[in-house]
Design an enzyme around this catalytic site. Structure first.
Site, PDB file in Angstrom:
ATOM      1  N   HIS A  20      -1.035   5.100   2.671  1.00 46.63           N
ATOM      2  CA  HIS A  20      -0.152   5.760   1.833  1.00 46.63           C
ATOM      3  C   HIS A  20       1.533   5.640   2.103  1.00 46.63           C
ATOM      4  O   HIS A  20       2.265   5.862   1.243  1.00 46.63           O
ATOM      5  CB  HIS A  20      -0.439   7.232   1.886  1.00 46.63           C
ATOM      6  CG  HIS A  20      -0.390   7.960   0.571  1.00 46.63           C
ATOM      7  ND1 HIS A  20      -0.828   7.197  -0.626  1.00 46.63           N
ATOM      8  CD2 HIS A  20      -0.099   9.189  -0.184  1.00 46.63           C
ATOM      9  CE1 HIS A  20      -0.535   8.057  -1.690  1.00 46.63           C
ATOM     10  NE2 HIS A  20      -0.101   9.457  -1.281  1.00 46.63           N
ATOM     11  N   ASN A  66       4.575  13.677  -3.211  1.00 46.39           N
ATOM     12  CA  ASN A  66       4.262  14.251  -4.502  1.00 46.39           C
ATOM     13  C   ASN A  66       5.519  14.930  -4.983  1.00 46.39           C
ATOM     14  O   ASN A  66       5.581  15.319  -6.366  1.00 46.39           O
ATOM     15  CB  ASN A  66       3.059  15.573  -4.474  1.00 46.39           C
ATOM     16  CG  ASN A  66       1.902  15.027  -4.133  1.00 46.39           C
ATOM     17  OD1 ASN A  66       1.594  13.725  -3.832  1.00 46.39           O
ATOM     18  ND2 ASN A  66       0.865  15.524  -3.789  1.00 46.39           N
ATOM     19  N   ASP A  91       2.034   2.254  -2.369  1.00 44.94           N
ATOM     20  CA  ASP A  91       0.710   1.887  -2.135  1.00 44.94           C
ATOM     21  C   ASP A  91       0.029   1.998  -3.472  1.00 44.94           C
ATOM     22  O   ASP A  91      -0.006   2.480  -4.115  1.00 44.94           O
ATOM     23  CB  ASP A  91      -0.002   2.482  -1.077  1.00 44.94           C
ATOM     24  CG  ASP A  91      -0.122   4.179  -1.427  1.00 44.94           C
ATOM     25  OD1 ASP A  91      -1.235   4.252  -1.953  1.00 44.94           O
ATOM     26  OD2 ASP A  91       0.967   4.779  -1.723  1.00 44.94           O
ATOM     27  N   ASN A 112       0.457  10.015  -7.404  1.00 48.65           N
ATOM     28  CA  ASN A 112       1.239  11.327  -7.553  1.00 48.65           C
ATOM     29  C   ASN A 112       2.619  11.098  -7.292  1.00 48.65           C
ATOM     30  O   ASN A 112       3.327  11.870  -8.130  1.00 48.65           O
ATOM     31  CB  ASN A 112       0.620  12.577  -6.690  1.00 48.65           C
ATOM     32  CG  ASN A 112      -0.875  13.124  -6.954  1.00 48.65           C
ATOM     33  OD1 ASN A 112      -1.308  12.940  -8.252  1.00 48.65           O
ATOM     34  ND2 ASN A 112      -1.681  13.384  -6.215  1.00 48.65           N
TER      35      ASN A 112
END
Length: 186
Positions: A20, A66, A91, A112
């Site tokens: 991530h 997020n 990613d 997100n």
């Protein structure tokens, strides 16, 4: 001409080499190769660098994935950079490891961080460089996969992959999106 290059990721050592954090890794690799460094500033680690007559402003949001839109919006306004000169590096589990995909706009595709940027900027009309991380996970294990470390075989290939992603980001700033898409999208 100014550009804002944003690498998405999560802060903290527990996230350092996770899939991530591919966006952070691309910017860190560029900094290591070209001798600039990041400093903690408002909402992000930031760096500036002059490259081929362009002023590049790099952002690694400290708001966690997020809530990335807060930092993106702040630095677009703070640095007076038009949204067409924004590149978000992130990613992408829908691309195999080793693949890059540059797009001039698009949906968040379940990501997100991109969703939050879309909401705060009130647009999807900004470039994004998607760094493929693959999707080798079983049903219900997506979070563990994206927050997991790269396996050893991918770690070996990761430096070259990050170099290509960094080259694509610099190409976006100097040659434009169409030429960069032609050269780097596979």
């Amino acid at each position: 001409m100014k550009f804002l290059l944003v690498g998405l990721g999560n802060i903290g050592p527990e996230y350092a080499l996770t899939r991530h954090n591919a966006g952070f890794m691309v910017l860190d690799r560029l900094a290591a190769q070209h001798g600039f460094s990041f400093s903690m500033t408002r909402l992000a680690y930031t760096a500036q660098w002059q490259y081929k007559g362009k002023q590049l402003f790099f952002v690694k949001p400290t708001t966690y994935m997020n809530l990335s839109g807060k930092a993106v919006n702040y630095y677009l306004k703070q640095e007076k950079i038009p949204v067409e000169n924004l590149l978000v590096i992130t990613d992408d589990k829908d691309l195999p490891f080793g693949k890059l995909r540059l797009k001039p706009k698009g949906s968040p595709g379940g990501h997100n961080g991109l969703r939050n940027i879309d909401e705060i900027l009130a647009t999807q009309e900004y470039a994004r460089l998607r760094v493929g991380i693959g999707n080798n996970f079983s049903k219900g294990r997506q979070v563990d996969f994206v927050l997991g470390q790269f396996p050893e075989d991918e770690l070996i290939q990761l430096p070259d992959y990050l170099d290509r992603a960094g080259d694509a980001a610099l190409s976006f700033c100097t040659l434009g999106i169409q030429t960069t898409m032609n050269n780097y999208n596979q």
